[in-house]
Design a protein around this motif. Structure first.
Motif, PDB file in Angstrom:
ATOM      1  N   ASP A   1      -9.043   3.664  -2.773  1.00 56.62           N
ATOM      2  CA  ASP A   1      -9.081   5.120  -2.593  1.00 56.62           C
ATOM      3  C   ASP A   1     -10.416   5.621  -2.077  1.00 56.62           C
ATOM      4  O   ASP A   1     -10.475   6.609  -1.342  1.00 56.62           O
ATOM      5  CB  ASP A   1      -8.779   5.827  -3.923  1.00 56.62           C
ATOM      6  CG  ASP A   1      -7.310   5.753  -4.299  1.00 56.62           C
ATOM      7  OD1 ASP A   1      -6.503   5.360  -3.435  1.00 56.62           O
ATOM      8  OD2 ASP A   1      -6.966   6.079  -5.449  1.00 56.62           O
TER       9      ASP A   1
ATOM     10  N   TYR B   1      -0.517   3.891  -2.653  1.00 59.58           N
ATOM     11  CA  TYR B   1      -1.813   4.281  -2.092  1.00 59.58           C
ATOM     12  C   TYR B   1      -1.708   5.073  -0.801  1.00 59.58           C
ATOM     13  O   TYR B   1      -2.703   5.232  -0.098  1.00 59.58           O
ATOM     14  CB  TYR B   1      -2.674   3.027  -1.865  1.00 59.58           C
ATOM     15  CG  TYR B   1      -2.871   2.229  -3.128  1.00 59.58           C
ATOM     16  CD1 TYR B   1      -3.738   2.672  -4.119  1.00 59.58           C
ATOM     17  CD2 TYR B   1      -2.172   1.047  -3.343  1.00 59.58           C
ATOM     18  CE1 TYR B   1      -3.918   1.958  -5.290  1.00 59.58           C
ATOM     19  CE2 TYR B   1      -2.341   0.323  -4.509  1.00 59.58           C
ATOM     20  CZ  TYR B   1      -3.209   0.782  -5.477  1.00 59.58           C
ATOM     21  OH  TYR B   1      -3.367   0.065  -6.635  1.00 59.58           O
TER      22      TYR B   1
ATOM     23  N   SER C   1      -6.321   3.515   3.256  1.00 61.08           N
ATOM     24  CA  SER C   1      -6.363   2.654   2.071  1.00 61.08           C
ATOM     25  C   SER C   1      -6.327   1.174   2.464  1.00 61.08           C
ATOM     26  O   SER C   1      -7.055   0.355   1.894  1.00 61.08           O
ATOM     27  CB  SER C   1      -5.207   2.985   1.119  1.00 61.08           C
ATOM     28  OG  SER C   1      -3.956   2.841   1.762  1.00 61.08           O
TER      29      SER C   1
ATOM     30  N   LYS D   1      -8.045   0.347  -7.457  1.00 58.47           N
ATOM     31  CA  LYS D   1      -7.790   1.725  -7.019  1.00 58.47           C
ATOM     32  C   LYS D   1      -9.081   2.383  -6.548  1.00 58.47           C
ATOM     33  O   LYS D   1      -9.075   3.125  -5.558  1.00 58.47           O
ATOM     34  CB  LYS D   1      -7.160   2.534  -8.159  1.00 58.47           C
ATOM     35  CG  LYS D   1      -6.794   3.960  -7.776  1.00 58.47           C
ATOM     36  CD  LYS D   1      -6.025   4.647  -8.887  1.00 58.47           C
ATOM     37  CE  LYS D   1      -5.770   6.112  -8.556  1.00 58.47           C
ATOM     38  NZ  LYS D   1      -5.047   6.292  -7.285  1.00 58.47           N
TER      39      LYS D   1
ATOM     40  N   PHE E   1       0.824  -1.204   0.000  1.00 53.30           N
ATOM     41  CA  PHE E   1       0.000   0.000   0.000  1.00 53.30           C
ATOM     42  C   PHE E   1       0.864   1.262   0.000  1.00 53.30           C
ATOM     43  O   PHE E   1       0.486   2.284  -0.565  1.00 53.30           O
ATOM     44  CB  PHE E   1      -0.928   0.002   1.223  1.00 53.30           C
ATOM     45  CG  PHE E   1      -2.056  -0.981   1.127  1.00 53.30           C
ATOM     46  CD1 PHE E   1      -3.280  -0.605   0.612  1.00 53.30           C
ATOM     47  CD2 PHE E   1      -1.889  -2.301   1.535  1.00 53.30           C
ATOM     48  CE1 PHE E   1      -4.320  -1.518   0.507  1.00 53.30           C
ATOM     49  CE2 PHE E   1      -2.919  -3.219   1.442  1.00 53.30           C
ATOM     50  CZ  PHE E   1      -4.140  -2.828   0.924  1.00 53.30           C
TER      51      PHE E   1
END
Length: 627
Positions: free
Chosen positions: A332, A241, A251, A328, A237
């Motif tokens: 997100d 992210y 995340s 994603k 991550f």
């Protein structure tokens, strides 16, 4: 493995200046839930005289000091437990816990042993401390002290007059990891990550403790998972992210919430409102199958990420942007992700180990089916909206699960009552009988006005020698026809029949939509609210249109032929639509929505699909003015 008393017999604990305040006593909802879960576990251990493990505490030893880098929240809470029960049971306890963060925090932790407390149930301990002569008034502004007061009151409120828990606190243990043992490079990286998490208590930290607590009795597995949390899982991550503060907590937990929600759905339970609750997560992952699947998903995160990117590149998603990175989107913005995209990502994860071609086939079939659970919105913008009910998710997941080995073969052997699955079966039969058509069918499915739905063109009303010929024709002509100017398409369709869509009432009459660029899928595909009789009537009209186009190969010729027929017949409203293109052109900010106020003598072209605002005009006047 140590308990708090063993650690503080040999070392003082010094919370370094870079650490956040003590926040387990904060008064916000998130902190309350985390606090409740943590105190529940501690009191359960005390009441049952059971061992309870608190995961790892990371830090450095400097002579007689232990400096925690990760674990100061848990250590401070334990300090308050030992302090409370030592005072109440008149036991000796002189541990040193000091904060370098603020002078007030440090002074309070030194003076806390001097406060005289009356432990009667009705006497609030925090008020006794605040009223004590040893308490300095400006300490009240210290957020760490405020949090400590709340925790102390919670401990007092949960205790009874006969509790004797001081010795039982020694059942609560933790592992101490020295940063020095990681080596210089690894310890610096670990230090950086642990101190980039911000000021608030994170869900990630608590979830990590929950999982490690669940597997604690299996020493080898516990060590393995603890290492993954600190390295592989977090690093996956961390690479892409992390947020603007270099945090991965949100995340990571978005991914956990997603896995939890979808596993629940697959088992026939709708727990989407509970997946953020730590008490629920704790019980949910005590189930070995659930924990194994979560671990497998996190282990394969990079593989999932890679496949999600390939799907984004190779697939069209029937949304406004057309392309979606499924992983994603979840990581997100889990809260705003559609249930359709959640199901598609879950299928990727569930089938991450199968053949790449088969998983792409599975995603294609599933995408086609999921996007047909939709309804036509007629108020406001005329468009499809997805209306998949959460009650349907469990059955859908189980149905998709039967297709994983070889989707285009498996779907032929399964009986479905759902028309959406039946249509995919129909296409699969065609692919099996003529594999050369696969690429053409895929291309048609991906076209923005088809959205995976070719049912209209599979109908018997189409006069082609074979279905294969029909597919060939559509592949060659569909885009050519519907990429032309709206007015030309509308007039060609009207030359065959009145295909318009009723969308409501206006000015004591009816309102009809005739189509426009980027919304032709409303006419070419079906939706869950369309009745069979309505659908069949529409199909007959479009079949006549495509059959005619096959003959003349020109929209203009279709229109011209129809206009010639009017030389021998009375002229109706369709004649004027065909004769005067200005009526169906999107000019003067007017849409191709029309208000019908009589038989056909009063037809108004409207500015908006929803209501008349400022612009509307009689179509005959519009044509006359243009002439």
């Amino acid at each position: 493995m140590r308990n708090f008393r063993e650690l503080t017999n040999d070392f003082s604990i010094e919370i370094p200046i870079i650490q956040r305040d003590y926040v387990q006593g904060r008064d916000d909802n998130k902190a309350k839930e985390i606090r409740k879960s943590f105190l529940d576990d501690i009191f359960k251990s005390l009441e049952n005289n059971e061992k309870f493990h608190l995961d790892f505490v990371y830090g450095s030893f400097e002579e007689t000091k232990f400096i925690p880098i990760d674990g100061q929240q848990r250590l401070t809470t334990l300090f308050l437990f030992y302090w409370y029960f030592s005072k109440r049971e008149n036991r000796e306890f002189n541990a040193i816990l000091t904060y370098k963060t603020r002078v007030s925090s440090r002074e309070f932790c030194e003076k806390i042993f001097d406060f005289k407390i009356d432990f009667l149930k009705d006497n609030k301990v925090s008020e006794q401390i605040l009223n004590s002569k040893e308490f300095i008034p400006f300490w009240e502004n210290d957020p760490t002290i405020k949090s400590m007061m709340i925790i102390i009151d919670e401990i007092h409120n949960r205790s009874t007059d006969i509790d004797e828990y001081f010795d039982r606190l020694d059942n609560i243990s933790f592992e101490v990891f020295k940063l020095e043992d990681f080596g210089t490079e690894q310890s610096e990286e670990l230090y950086r990550k642990m101190n980039s998490r911000g000021k608030s208590l994170t869900a990630f930290e608590n979830f990590k403790a929950i999982i490690e607590q669940i597997v604690y009795t299996d020493k080898a597995r516990h060590k393995k998972i603890a290492k993954k949390f600190e390295r592989k899982w977090v690093d996956n991550f961390w690479k892409k992210y992390r947020d603007k503060n270099s945090l991965i907590d949100d995340s990571f937990m978005n991914f956990v919430y997603f896995i939890t929600e979808m596993l629940s759905f697959e088992k026939g339970n709708d727990n989407r409102d509970e997946v953020r609750s730590f008490s629920f997560l704790k019980e949910f992952y005590k189930n070995e199958d659930n924990l194994i699947f979560l671990e497998h998903s996190l282990d394969n995160f990079e593989k999932i990420e890679s496949l999600s990117k390939k799907i984004e590149e190779n697939f069209t998603f029937f949304e406004k942007n057309g392309k979606v990175d499924l992983l994603k989107e979840i990581v997100d913005n889990y809260s705003n992700s559609t249930i359709t995209n959640k199901i598609l990502l879950y299928l990727v994860i569930k089938n991450i180990d199968i053949d790449k071609e088969n998983i792409e086939f599975l995603i294609r079939i599933s995408r086609n089916i999921l996007y047909r659970y939709r309804a036509l919105r007629r108020a406001g913008a005329i468009e499809y909206t997805l209306n998949l009910n959460y009650e349907q998710v469990s059955n859908l997941l189980n149905s998709f699960g039967k297709l994983k080995d070889n989707p285009y073969e498996s779907i032929l052997t399964i009986k479905y009552s759902d028309a959406n699955f039946s249509h995919e079966k129909e296409k699969a039969e065609l692919v099996q009988s003529n594999p050369s058509l696969m690429s053409k069918i895929f291309e048609l499915e991906d076209y923005k006005y088809i959205n995976g739905d070719l049912r209209l063109f599979f109908h018997k009303e189409f006069t082609f020698e074979t279905v294969e010929k029909r597919v060939e024709f559509l592949s060659d002509n569909l885009k050519i026809i519907f990429e032309q100017e709206d007015s030309l398409i509308i007039r060609a369709l009207l030359s065959i029949d009145d295909y318009s869509l009723w969308i409501g009432s206006v000015m004591n009459g009816n309102k009809f939509f005739f189509g426009q660029k980027n919304r032709w899928e409303i006419f070419l595909t079906s939706n869950s609210k369309t009745s069979n009789s309505e659908s069949n009537e529409q199909i007959k009209k479009y079949a006549k249109f495509f059959n005619e186009y096959k003959k003349v190969n020109s929209l203009n010729k279709i229109i011209k032929n129809k206009l010639n027929e009017y030389d021998k017949t009375d002229k109706d409203w369709i004649y004027y639509f065909l004769k005067y293109p200005i009526i169906t052109q999107a000019k003067n900010d007017l849409s191709n929505t029309f208000g019908w106020l009589g038989e056909y003598d009063c037809i108004e072209k409207l500015e908006k699909e929803t209501r008349i605002t400022s612009w509307y005009i009689n179509i005959y006047l519009l044509a006359l003015l243009n002439e």
